[in-house]
Design a protein around this motif. Structure first.
Motif, PDB file in Angstrom:
ATOM      1  N   TRP A 195      -9.344   1.682  -4.428  1.00  0.00           N
ATOM      2  CA  TRP A 195      -8.539   2.791  -3.944  1.00  0.00           C
ATOM      3  C   TRP A 195      -9.270   4.114  -4.150  1.00  0.00           C
ATOM      4  O   TRP A 195      -9.921   4.329  -5.183  1.00  0.00           O
ATOM      5  CB  TRP A 195      -7.211   2.853  -4.699  1.00  0.00           C
ATOM      6  CG  TRP A 195      -6.214   1.830  -4.235  1.00  0.00           C
ATOM      7  CD1 TRP A 195      -6.280   1.044  -3.146  1.00  0.00           C
ATOM      8  CD2 TRP A 195      -4.985   1.509  -4.900  1.00  0.00           C
ATOM      9  NE1 TRP A 195      -5.173   0.237  -3.051  1.00  0.00           N
ATOM     10  CE2 TRP A 195      -4.348   0.498  -4.114  1.00  0.00           C
ATOM     11  CE3 TRP A 195      -4.349   1.961  -6.055  1.00  0.00           C
ATOM     12  CZ2 TRP A 195      -3.128  -0.048  -4.462  1.00  0.00           C
ATOM     13  CZ3 TRP A 195      -3.119   1.417  -6.393  1.00  0.00           C
ATOM     14  CH2 TRP A 195      -2.519   0.415  -5.606  1.00  0.00           C
ATOM     15  N   CYS A 196      -9.081   5.005  -3.180  1.00  0.00           N
ATOM     16  CA  CYS A 196      -9.624   6.352  -3.336  1.00  0.00           C
ATOM     17  C   CYS A 196      -8.719   7.157  -4.264  1.00  0.00           C
ATOM     18  O   CYS A 196      -7.612   6.737  -4.595  1.00  0.00           O
ATOM     19  CB  CYS A 196      -9.745   7.043  -1.981  1.00  0.00           C
ATOM     20  SG  CYS A 196      -8.148   7.399  -1.203  1.00  0.00           S
ATOM     21  N   LEU A 197      -9.178   8.333  -4.662  1.00  0.00           N
ATOM     22  CA  LEU A 197      -8.419   9.160  -5.595  1.00  0.00           C
ATOM     23  C   LEU A 197      -7.061   9.544  -5.021  1.00  0.00           C
ATOM     24  O   LEU A 197      -6.047   9.542  -5.726  1.00  0.00           O
ATOM     25  CB  LEU A 197      -9.221  10.424  -5.942  1.00  0.00           C
ATOM     26  CG  LEU A 197      -8.522  11.423  -6.873  1.00  0.00           C
ATOM     27  CD1 LEU A 197      -8.200  10.762  -8.209  1.00  0.00           C
ATOM     28  CD2 LEU A 197      -9.381  12.659  -7.065  1.00  0.00           C
ATOM     29  N   GLY A 198      -7.010   9.885  -3.724  1.00  0.00           N
ATOM     30  CA  GLY A 198      -5.749  10.277  -3.107  1.00  0.00           C
ATOM     31  C   GLY A 198      -4.711   9.165  -3.167  1.00  0.00           C
ATOM     32  O   GLY A 198      -3.530   9.409  -3.476  1.00  0.00           O
ATOM     33  N   LEU A 216      -3.349   8.854  -6.660  1.00  0.00           N
ATOM     34  CA  LEU A 216      -2.411   9.924  -6.999  1.00  0.00           C
ATOM     35  C   LEU A 216      -1.034   9.664  -6.383  1.00  0.00           C
ATOM     36  O   LEU A 216      -0.007   9.866  -7.032  1.00  0.00           O
ATOM     37  CB  LEU A 216      -2.957  11.270  -6.529  1.00  0.00           C
ATOM     38  CG  LEU A 216      -4.169  11.804  -7.294  1.00  0.00           C
ATOM     39  CD1 LEU A 216      -4.678  13.085  -6.633  1.00  0.00           C
ATOM     40  CD2 LEU A 216      -3.811  12.068  -8.753  1.00  0.00           C
ATOM     41  N   VAL A 217      -1.015   9.233  -5.117  1.00  0.00           N
ATOM     42  CA  VAL A 217       0.264   8.970  -4.457  1.00  0.00           C
ATOM     43  C   VAL A 217       0.991   7.804  -5.124  1.00  0.00           C
ATOM     44  O   VAL A 217       2.205   7.857  -5.359  1.00  0.00           O
ATOM     45  CB  VAL A 217       0.049   8.686  -2.953  1.00  0.00           C
ATOM     46  CG1 VAL A 217       1.360   8.252  -2.293  1.00  0.00           C
ATOM     47  CG2 VAL A 217      -0.493   9.921  -2.249  1.00  0.00           C
ATOM     48  N   VAL A 218       0.257   6.749  -5.458  1.00  0.00           N
ATOM     49  CA  VAL A 218       0.860   5.591  -6.121  1.00  0.00           C
ATOM     50  C   VAL A 218       1.391   5.988  -7.497  1.00  0.00           C
ATOM     51  O   VAL A 218       2.505   5.612  -7.886  1.00  0.00           O
ATOM     52  CB  VAL A 218      -0.164   4.446  -6.241  1.00  0.00           C
ATOM     53  CG1 VAL A 218       0.376   3.341  -7.151  1.00  0.00           C
ATOM     54  CG2 VAL A 218      -0.486   3.877  -4.874  1.00  0.00           C
ATOM     55  N   THR A 219       0.627   6.764  -8.230  1.00  0.00           N
ATOM     56  CA  THR A 219       1.063   7.202  -9.558  1.00  0.00           C
ATOM     57  C   THR A 219       2.306   8.074  -9.475  1.00  0.00           C
ATOM     58  O   THR A 219       3.258   7.904 -10.246  1.00  0.00           O
ATOM     59  CB  THR A 219      -0.072   7.978 -10.254  1.00  0.00           C
ATOM     60  OG1 THR A 219      -1.212   7.133 -10.382  1.00  0.00           O
ATOM     61  CG2 THR A 219       0.361   8.438 -11.640  1.00  0.00           C
ATOM     62  N   VAL A 229       3.127  12.536   2.382  1.00  0.00           N
ATOM     63  CA  VAL A 229       1.725  12.197   2.072  1.00  0.00           C
ATOM     64  C   VAL A 229       1.513  10.699   1.933  1.00  0.00           C
ATOM     65  O   VAL A 229       0.365  10.257   1.809  1.00  0.00           O
ATOM     66  CB  VAL A 229       1.274  12.910   0.783  1.00  0.00           C
ATOM     67  CG1 VAL A 229       1.334  14.415   0.955  1.00  0.00           C
ATOM     68  CG2 VAL A 229       2.103  12.476  -0.420  1.00  0.00           C
ATOM     69  N   ALA A 230       2.588   9.903   1.960  1.00  0.00           N
ATOM     70  CA  ALA A 230       2.451   8.456   1.774  1.00  0.00           C
ATOM     71  C   ALA A 230       1.502   7.803   2.785  1.00  0.00           C
ATOM     72  O   ALA A 230       0.729   6.905   2.413  1.00  0.00           O
ATOM     73  CB  ALA A 230       3.823   7.792   1.824  1.00  0.00           C
ATOM     74  N   PRO A 231       1.501   8.196   4.085  1.00  0.00           N
ATOM     75  CA  PRO A 231       0.570   7.552   5.028  1.00  0.00           C
ATOM     76  C   PRO A 231      -0.898   7.717   4.663  1.00  0.00           C
ATOM     77  O   PRO A 231      -1.756   6.951   5.137  1.00  0.00           O
ATOM     78  CB  PRO A 231       0.890   8.267   6.356  1.00  0.00           C
ATOM     79  CG  PRO A 231       2.295   8.719   6.208  1.00  0.00           C
ATOM     80  CD  PRO A 231       2.424   9.109   4.769  1.00  0.00           C
ATOM     81  N   LEU A 232      -1.206   8.709   3.836  1.00  0.00           N
ATOM     82  CA  LEU A 232      -2.597   8.913   3.432  1.00  0.00           C
ATOM     83  C   LEU A 232      -3.067   7.818   2.488  1.00  0.00           C
ATOM     84  O   LEU A 232      -4.275   7.575   2.370  1.00  0.00           O
ATOM     85  CB  LEU A 232      -2.750  10.279   2.751  1.00  0.00           C
ATOM     86  CG  LEU A 232      -2.343  11.494   3.589  1.00  0.00           C
ATOM     87  CD1 LEU A 232      -2.516  12.775   2.788  1.00  0.00           C
ATOM     88  CD2 LEU A 232      -3.171  11.560   4.876  1.00  0.00           C
ATOM     89  N   ALA A 233      -2.130   7.163   1.815  1.00  0.00           N
ATOM     90  CA  ALA A 233      -2.486   6.059   0.916  1.00  0.00           C
ATOM     91  C   ALA A 233      -2.505   4.769   1.718  1.00  0.00           C
ATOM     92  O   ALA A 233      -1.688   3.864   1.528  1.00  0.00           O
ATOM     93  CB  ALA A 233      -1.482   5.986  -0.233  1.00  0.00           C
ATOM     94  N   ARG A 234      -3.452   4.672   2.638  1.00  0.00           N
ATOM     95  CA  ARG A 234      -3.443   3.595   3.625  1.00  0.00           C
ATOM     96  C   ARG A 234      -3.391   2.188   3.039  1.00  0.00           C
ATOM     97  O   ARG A 234      -2.651   1.345   3.527  1.00  0.00           O
ATOM     98  CB  ARG A 234      -4.647   3.735   4.554  1.00  0.00           C
ATOM     99  CG  ARG A 234      -4.610   5.000   5.401  1.00  0.00           C
ATOM    100  CD  ARG A 234      -5.676   4.978   6.466  1.00  0.00           C
ATOM    101  NE  ARG A 234      -5.489   3.864   7.383  1.00  0.00           N
ATOM    102  CZ  ARG A 234      -6.353   3.544   8.343  1.00  0.00           C
ATOM    103  NH1 ARG A 234      -7.469   4.248   8.486  1.00  0.00           N
ATOM    104  NH2 ARG A 234      -6.127   2.523   9.139  1.00  0.00           N
TER     105      ARG A 234
END
Length: 408
Positions: free
Chosen positions: A37-40, A43-46, A89-94
């Motif tokens: 996972w990328c940092l973004g 962050l969204v998952v956290t 921002v959830a869609p950014l966490a593909r």
């Protein structure tokens, strides 16, 4: 070609059979990302996981412990704002977006009832008032007509009674019927203490300003009624206080009901039906954030215990009361605070009758972000109109005005 080569060439190669995936392996693949996972995304998952844990904990412990009370002070609309912002921002966490979106929708549905957002106002219309309906005004006056924000705290609002008369209510349920003793402390720079409470008697003024009205008082509460008062008493909450808090503090001995009573019950004859009006101002919620400090924890527990005792006194009296009931006033409790669970089950709220999508009654600084003033009734009391006009700079609470009928 030597013998060794022959042996190597003719030797069969055994391939071990594939083992079926274990349940643990399948679960691990569902939870763990297939790729890093990328940092973004992290962050969204956290943030989503943290919000879910916060919401579930809040629903379980709010109103049950003073340790959670400071978090109860969050503006209720945040229970909708936070998941909505995370959904953006959830869609950014593909790699995990569908799991994140599903979780956030769940928290949005779960937290909507805590938010104080009045969606029902979009379609609800109160029934028209029948003949005989009465008007009730409910207001925390903020130290009666005293303007304690002035330099010496001893100026009085000349238009206070004019403002009250403009409401033209049949029944007034008013709180903070007292003054601040400015010789003891400055409310602008110090914390409120019991020795600042200054008892007042405005009976003669009220008879002059509101001719024909009857008056009931107890502690810091006062009820005015142009309808006949047939009974009155303050609800003594001492029974529900911890042993260490049952004794009236020395500084309040000459006015004990200011310590033991936070609700005034007045039985009023409404079109031939005795109706019980409960005028209340529950103690402020705990506000200390420094929970590592023992003094702060003790102060928070003291406030929490008084609030719970006040709610239990209200509940016990209303459950034993066969009359129609109106409970109204400053409950010092937002829609998100679990303390509301202590109200009697037979009471119903009337928020849907308000014209506001986010009704707020308390002014903190320059913003009204919290609703802490309420009207509840038994089902045999019908609300035909409900509004919260401005306080004309006379108080940090908006008044509540409602038109209601009994037995229709």
């Amino acid at each position: 070609m030597g013998d060794r080569d022959i042996m190597t060439e003719d030797q069969p190669t055994e391939v071990p059979p594939e083992r079926p995936d274990s349940r643990r392996a399948r679960l691990g693949r569902f939870i763990r990302p297939r790729r890093r996972w990328c940092l973004g995304t992290k962050l969204v998952v956290t943030a989503t996981t943290g919000w879910l844990l916060f919401l579930v904990t809040h629903l379980l412990v709010s109103g049950r412990t003073s340790l959670w009370a400071p978090l109860d002070l969050m503006p209720p609309f945040m229970f909708v704002v936070v998941p909505v912002l995370l959904l953006v921002v959830a869609p950014l966490a593909r790699p995990a977006r569908w799991r994140i979106i599903a979780t956030l929708v769940f928290t949005l549905v779960l937290g909507a009832g805590q938010s104080g957002i009045n969606v029902a106002t979009l379609w609800y219309t109160p029934p028209p008032a029948p003949p005989g309906a009465i008007k009730v005004a409910i207001w925390n006056t903020e130290f009666w007509d005293q303007d304690w924000r002035t330099s010496d705290g001893n100026r009085y609002s000349p238009n206070f009674y004019d403002y009250l008369r403009e409401m033209d209510a049949d029944v007034y349920l008013l709180a903070e019927y007292l003054y601040v003793d400015t010789s003891v402390g400055d409310m602008m720079t110090s914390k409120w203490t019991a020795d600042m409470a200054l008892r007042i008697d405005k009976t003669e003024e009220l008879r002059r300003e509101f001719p024909g009205y009857q008056i009931a008082t107890s502690g810091e509460l006062i009820t005015l009624s142009r309808l006949p008062i047939v009974g009155q008493r303050g609800l003594d909450m001492t029974r529900w206080l911890p042993e260490a808090q049952k004794t009236v503090p020395e500084v309040m001995r000459d006015w004990p009901t200011s310590y033991t009573v936070e609700t005034l019950r007045t039985d009023i004859q409404v079109n031939g039906t005795v109706t019980s009006f409960y005028n209340t101002q529950v103690n402020q919620p705990p506000a200390g954030w420094r929970l590592y400090d023992g003094e702060t924890r003790d102060s928070n527990q003291y406030a929490h215990s008084r609030r719970e005792a006040s709610y239990r006194a209200i509940r016990a009296d209303i459950e034993a009361n066969d009359h129609p009931v109106v409970l109204a006033g400053d409950l010092n409790t937002t829609p998100a605070m679990g303390m509301l669970r202590l109200l009697p089950e037979k009471l119903v709220g009337h928020t849907e009758a308000l014209p506001s999508l986010y009704p707020a009654t308390y002014l903190a600084g320059a913003a009204e972000l919290w609703r802490i003033d309420w009207v509840f009734t038994t089902p045999d009391v019908v609300v035909h109109g409900y509004e919260m006009p401005g306080a004309a700079g006379l108080s940090d609470h908006r008044p509540q005005q409602t038109v209601l009928s009994v037995g229709h």
